[in-house]
Enzyme design. Structure first.
Site, short mmCIF file in Angstrom:
data_model
loop_
_atom_site.label_atom_id
_atom_site.label_comp_id
_atom_site.label_asym_id
_atom_site.label_seq_id
_atom_site.Cartn_x
_atom_site.Cartn_y
_atom_site.Cartn_z
CG HIS A 95 19.05 21.46 74.16
ND1 HIS A 95 19.40 21.06 72.90
CD2 HIS A 95 17.73 21.79 74.09
CE1 HIS A 95 18.35 21.13 72.11
NE2 HIS A 95 17.33 21.58 72.79
CG HIS A 97 16.77 25.16 69.45
ND1 HIS A 97 15.47 25.12 69.04
CD2 HIS A 97 16.92 24.13 70.33
CE1 HIS A 97 14.83 24.12 69.65
NE2 HIS A 97 15.70 23.51 70.44
CG ASP A 120 42.77 22.94 69.03
OD1 ASP A 120 43.72 22.15 68.91
OD2 ASP A 120 42.82 24.13 68.65
CG HIS A 169 15.79 18.75 69.02
ND1 HIS A 169 15.11 18.05 69.99
CD2 HIS A 169 15.92 20.01 69.50
CE1 HIS A 169 14.83 18.86 71.01
NE2 HIS A 169 15.32 20.05 70.72
CE1 TYR A 227 46.53 26.84 72.76
CE2 TYR A 227 45.26 26.59 74.79
CZ TYR A 227 45.54 27.28 73.62
OH TYR A 227 44.83 28.42 73.32
#
Lengths: 233, 233, 233, 233
Positions: A95, A97, A120, A169, A227
């Site tokens: 997580h 910001h 991708d 958020h 790839y």
């Protein structure tokens, strides 16, 4: 993987986000899970990244009870736990910001797939949650944040779209490990930044076709991927 | 130039894009060609730039068959080959997902010539391909990407406009060598960034006049060039 | 100042722009003048900044004839000379393609004074030239660029507004020395960037009042200045 | 805290803003106050940050009379003093021309709370002053700037919203110390940048709900805070 190895990997994934400029001060948190032991390692809450060591990582069970560690876990722990409980294939959660992914979350808009860089990594747009209702905020706020994310995946495979934006958020990302989750956080920020520039150039920019989107996602993922150096068959 | 020299130059051109911040992780690829031998050197697919050496560069012929090298070539190789086959004067190709050039490609808009920085390098706007049709994506996708680029140059000299945007994907650039192609990739990103800022200031920004455009391009290129230290006559 | 000192100062001012990120590759040029000798020192044309030394600076007279130096002077020299001839109080000129100032030039808009950062350095908006006519481009292009700038100052003191934007090209800045001109180029870029962000937040942003504008300019300049450590009276 | 300690802390807070890229040249100033002695330490006016030492910090009383120090204090001192006089709980003030906060000030718009990053630090939008009237500019300009800020807090607690934008100028921030004020300046810039990106993505972006806003602010501040390691009860 041993708990010692897990702690070390979670520490490294947290520091990778700092090195790459995704976090400011004590923002952000990455965790990893040992599925066999049912234990999670996560960054402690509000601690400076400088001088942080593997021992500072907090070990909890899947109900959030601290099992090892002197510090309090990140306050976002219940969101991570909800994702681990609902998405059985994932091994890490990140997580941040980070600026552009957060801006899309603040605009309360999903990130459309404008190009192959996005395709991708994400087989669909990166979705955004609904705003939490007052009662979802009043109690069990962090767990309800996780529930709001999971609702987006009722008909969507979290392995195909390994990130979501929480409205107002910021992004939560996941992967097969803490390392993989942090990698997705970095990719998402690059994708969010280019999507921001794209809508700045043309307010009418259109997502790429379903065919091109699938072509690129499946070039890198799944049984026919071609790839990179290692055959995935 | 020997194959050893070509490999080294192609490696250096790839690393130059990393140093200048144009590529993230394993994105991007630069190649160079030895016209006399009919051989191409290109970055391997999906390999980290850290620790990459000249030996890792893959040598193929103009049909894409690997002639030397342990690794698989970049998955974009067929696009490069199409450009080498159709543009006989070029000696290098560079492909990136650099942020601003990619944003223009994602917006599916050519980059207008808003100023002399652009005019110094590109004698016209930087064109964008049409979107590929489903059947062009289904098979020979990478080669069809090259064909879509070449279609833009049916009535345009690739030496006068050494770059194109692939819609929903990103830029391909070229030059007389791998070094030259990487240089154009860097210039294109700066030009794309300033064009982005320009339309942000004024949605009605107009391209510069044909006279000013030609003046700057010809000040640096062609028989009457007078920029720099070496007479080009 | 001796010619040796002038060359050194001009070199340093050119390198300062590189260090601060205002120039890419060989873009940009700074010059300085010795008024007593009627000689100008300027960066050579199209030479890499790395390894450049004071000896590489080219000395010319006010008609642009090379007096000392092995290299050709910057192709923008005639623009610099026009400014020296018309603005007798200036001692240095700096030209860059810095991103935000160039974007305003490309949008063909003057930079309005949106705040006190601008007002601290420029007593008015930073003006933009008219587009050059085809005949002004066809011959004596660089000198005509200087004439177009000077036209903006028919009723404006170049000491009060030490910069102008050339439409479709970029900024020219000046000061009491090469050092001072480079300093203005850096300030102008910061001011242009914040003005860009300002119009992005509000398309209806208004310039500050005449009173606030003068207050800040005169707090730093003129007989009643009270900013800094040295009384200017 | 001793005056020596205060000087050192004020120096460090000023340098922190330089290290983090918030100030260019001599822009910006941070001060700190010793409430017990009624003395303020502030950066000198127009002095380069390089080589600045604690001894260069100027000590004044609350009327702005220099008590210790060889240099003139920052010309913005009267604004700082007004804040110290009107906000009895604050211990430090930071003023910058940081790019995004300044752009909002130049657009003369308060920064809406678009997300939890903002809510973690500011319990409300970051307000913007009215434009100063001509007579407020003509005399006691810097003190009147402080009065314009304080007017915004007639019905608002400066501990809940520790920053304000001065219209057409830039941000002033405060905290319990010089260190805390500089920290808020850094957070404000990140918040202002993300708010800028947010309105770029969606001109109709809406602030988060009052409930979410309070949840985040109170998670970090006040008697029931549960973020970080130290109980604040």
């Amino acid at each position: 993987m041993s708990l010692t190895g897990l702690r070390q990997q979670v520490l490294e994934a947290n520091l990778e986000l700092v090195r790459r400029g995704l976090v400011l001060f004590t923002f952000g948190n990455v965790s990893g899970i040992s599925r066999s032991e049912g234990l999670v390692a996560i960054k402690p809450s509000g601690v400076a990244y400088e001088g942080m060591t593997a021992v500072n990582m907090v070990i909890t069970d899947l109900e959030g009870r601290v099992v090892e560690g002197e510090l309090r876990p990140s306050s976002d722990l219940p969101t991570h736990l909800e994702l681990y409980n609902r998405f059985p294939t994932i091994g890490g959660v990140a997580h941040t910001h980070s600026e552009f992914a957060t801006a899309w979350a603040q605009a309360q808009l999903a990130i459309p797939c404008f190009g192959t860089t996005h395709a991708d990594y994400f087989h669909g747009s990166v979705p955004v949650t609904a705003c939490l209702a007052p009662d979802e905020i009043a109690s069990n706020y962090e767990r309800n944040t996780g529930i709001a994310i999971c609702r987006l995946f009722d008909h969507l495979n979290p392995d195909d779209v390994p990130a979501a934006l929480v409205a107002g958020h910021g992004p939560f990302c996941w992967g097969s490990s803490a390392t993989g989750a942090a990698h997705i956080a970095l990719i998402l920020e690059a994708v969010a930044r280019m999507a921001y520039y794209t809508v700045g150039i043309s307010a009418h920019a259109a997502p790429i076709s379903r065919e091109l989107h699938s072509k690129h996602f499946l070039r890198k993922h799944g049984t026919n991927a071609y790839y990179g150096q290692v055959s995935r068959k």
